[in-house]
Design an enzyme around this catalytic site. Structure first.
Site, PDB file in Angstrom:
ATOM      1  N   GLU A 166       0.843  -1.104  -0.073  1.00  0.00           N
ATOM      2  CA  GLU A 166       0.058   0.059   0.087  1.00  0.00           C
ATOM      3  C   GLU A 166       0.888   1.439   0.073  1.00  0.00           C
ATOM      4  OE1 GLU A 166      -2.857  -0.174  -0.837  1.00  0.00           O
ATOM      5  OE2 GLU A 166      -3.069  -2.295  -0.669  1.00  0.00           O
ATOM      6  N   HIS A 219     -12.376  -7.919  -6.490  1.00  0.00           N
ATOM      7  CA  HIS A 219     -12.192  -6.911  -7.500  1.00  0.00           C
ATOM      8  C   HIS A 219     -13.087  -7.475  -8.594  1.00  0.00           C
ATOM      9  CE1 HIS A 219      -8.282  -7.322  -5.595  1.00  0.00           C
ATOM     10  NE2 HIS A 219      -7.909  -6.329  -6.095  1.00  0.00           N
TER      11      HIS A 219
END
Ligand code: X8Z
Ligand code: ZN
Length: 623
Positions: free
Chosen positions: A392, A519
């Site tokens: 991240e 996703h």
């Protein structure tokens, strides 16, 4: 956006919002006011007009992006009907502006323009366009609804007395899948989570139809073709590149799969794990069988001793979510990068709130095109989250590095680059590095290369076919080759063909197993992770060379190396200002995304796996 998470939100955003390059959008009326109206009798456009149009479009998109991004941030942090509605409305406005600007941009396509403006006009047109307001509203509402449903999803076990036990959130189920070795329990949990997505299958079907309509209005065959058009090469060439890369690394995957089957058979017995054919998907320690790190204790080389357990060290040290994030930040600052802004620490969500539903799937956000960057992640003290937090912050440091670029270039060279940066850094989290930062006993065992490589392969190599097949499935869905009634059939055909895994129980009418993956529910393209898995090894090798390192790649850590840091920073600063091929060349000297660096990294493991498999095959043949 959609395809490429907008600069601002890394992960999903895009989807709802606009497409591809993350352009923001805006209200139609404002757009019309911002963009130069076409002259009544279509006088040939001038370069000056084109440049003016690009400037105004960027300003408008930036504005819409920031508004939609904040609405999205709030809705993912507080999942309620109202926040979903607000996010959908802001997304609609953004989509409206992006679509209108994309159509207007066409007028300048034949002009010979300065390189940057030509590139921006091209990026501007990689979006979908829904001219009907009602359809736009429906599209963004469906997107917000699916994401919210995924984020809120729970499995509530049925009890023998007919009641229900305490409901489990996805994170709790993932933990059970990681730790339990009871196949019946694993199957129950696997099925429990896969029982959530059928509720939003119809939403997905409707969403696909609208998304395709929007892609066609922009001249693409379907949304899959639009996604494949975002890589500075013809869309057909991109599909062929993906297949070439998969074929390059498939022998390594096959060796790992064969070895894993042998070990799972030894562990669970032949009644649970067949000698040939696909292996049941609930046995890999991961809800999607996409990474197999949790199987390491079962698979570790004989004589490797007790596996080093970073998770246990983090727990024993009572490492907080903030401290986990600080470890990652210190890695980046050791490379010469800036400390994270104060607001990052004030505004990020690092732990799962007890009192409300949030979308826990980790994501990185760029809120204002400048220093307001954040992550949203439900961090737990595990080795997996230690890697994810480096991932991240890779997005965040990319965002910070290209913040001085114009709005349209505030993005990765391609979406695979964006996904690869943090993983590249995490490849430098080696035993030596862990000793240096006090997370591993300095007296701990001498190098255990095969054990370490196997552990890495369970994350990186096991992931490859999954990362490839998710969008193979979606490309066919968007192209209409896979109809809604066949979603599960097509999904499992691909999972069997590429991953060699099988559904643990028969498919059910109305099932939507693909929707059990974030996703898909959030419509974030997935090919990016496949590319990232190649790119991160290319980057790692290039940075290690830059640092003057000449040993085996798995022992290289660039921690503290400013020269490697400068090279990385140069790549990040470019953003999306140039075709990705140029960025790759500058970084690694290579012209193509390629699996060669990954194969080099794992070469000693491949030799070891093949020897183990020969031995295990021979044993099995005898018994
Ligand atoms: O979604 C992610 C990141 C955010 S971009 C946590 N990843 C993929 C996944 O979880 O399926 C990282 C690797 C693959
Ligand atoms: Zn990511």
């Amino acid at each position: 956006m959609s395809k490429q998470p907008p600069r601002r939100l890394r992960l999903r955003l895009r989807l709802i919002l606009a497409l591809a390059t993350g352009l923001g959008l805006s209200g139609a009326a404002q757009t019309a006011a911002a963009a130069p109206a076409p002259k009544a009798r279509a006088a040939a456009p001038t370069v000056a007009e084109a440049e003016q149009f690009v400037r105004e479009a960027e300003a408008l998109l930036e504005k819409r992006d920031f508004i939609a991004g904040r609405a999205e941030w709030v809705s993912q942090n507080f999942i309620t009907d109202d926040t979903e509605m607000i996010a959908a409305q802001a997304g609609e406005q953004r989509l409206s502006a992006a679509g209108e600007l994309a159509l207007k941009a066409r007028r300048f396509n034949k002009l010979k323009l300065p390189e940057a403006s030509a590139r921006k006009l091209k990026l501007l047109q990689l979006t979908l366009m829904l001219s009907d307001t009602g359809e736009r509203e429906a599209y963004t509402r469906l997107a917000a609804g699916m994401s919210g449903a995924y984020g809120k999803g729970k499995y509530c076990p049925k009890l023998a007395d007919g009641g229900t036990g305490p409901c489990l959130a996805l994170g709790e189920m993932e933990k059970l899948l990681a730790q339990s070795r009871d196949p019946a329990k694993l199957k129950e949990i696997w099925q429990g989570w896969h029982g959530v997505s059928p509720a939003y299958k119809q939403k997905y079907v409707d969403y696909v139809a609208l998304s395709n309509k929007g892609a066609r209005e922009m001249g693409f065959a379907d949304t899959g073709a639009l996604w494949r058009s975002q890589y500075d090469m013809p869309p057909e060439a991109f599909g062929a590149e993906m297949e070439r890369l998969w074929q390059q690394v498939k022998p390594l995957y096959d060796s790992l799969h064969t070895y894993t089957r042998h070990k799972l058979r030894q562990s669970y017995g032949p009644a649970v794990v067949p000698a040939t054919g696909p292996v049941p998907a609930h046995l890999f320690g991961n809800m999607w069988s996409q990474t197999w790190n949790n199987l390491y204790p079962i698979l570790k080389p004989a004589g490797a001793g007790a596996p080093y357990d970073l998770g246990a060290v983090l727990v024993a040290n009572k490492t907080s979510a903030e401290e986990m994030t600080r470890y990652a930040e210190r890695f980046y600052t050791s490379l010469g990068m800036e400390a994270l802004p104060k607001t990052f620490w004030e505004r990020s969500l690092l732990t799962k709130p007890k009192d409300r539903d949030v979308v826990c799937h980790a994501s990185a956000w760029q809120m204002d095109g400048a220093q307001d960057v954040r992550i949203k992640m439900c961090i737990t003290p595990t080795a997996e989250d230690f890697t994810v937090i480096h991932h991240e912050l890779g997005h965040i440091y990319y965002d910070l590095a290209y913040r001085k670029q114009p709005h349209m270039f505030k993005n990765g060279a391609n979406d695979g680059f964006h996904e690869a940066i943090g993983d590249t850094v995490a490849l430098s989290v080696t035993p030596d590095y862990l000793k240096q930062v006090g997370l591993m006993d300095p007296a701990a065992a001498a190098e255990n290369d095969i054990g370490q490589l196997l552990e890495r392969a369970l994350g990186k190599v096991a992931f490859l076919p999954f990362a490839y097949m998710v969008d193979k499935w979606r490309w066919d869905v968007y192209a209409g080759k896979t109809k809604p009634a066949d979603y599960d059939k097509a999904w499992w055909a691909l999972r069997e063909q590429y991953q060699g895994v099988a559904r643990p129980s028969p498919m059910r009418e109305g099932g939507f197993d693909a929707g059990a993956k974030y996703h898909v529910a959030a419509d974030v393209p997935y090919a990016r992770y496949f590319l990232a898995n190649m790119l991160q090894f290319q980057f790692h090798r290039a940075l290690c060379r830059e640092a003057g390192y000449t040993g085996p790649l798995n022992r290289c850590s660039i921690y503290g190396n400013k020269k490697a840091g400068e090279k990385l920073q140069a790549l990040l600063t470019m953003g999306a200002s140039k075709p990705w091929q140029e960025a790759l060349k500058a970084m690694s000297g290579e012209e193509r995304i390629d699996g060669g660096a990954l194969l080099e990294y794992f070469a000693p493991l491949k030799t070891w796996l093949d020897a183990q498999n020969a031995m295990l095959d021979a044993q099995a043949a005898k018994s």
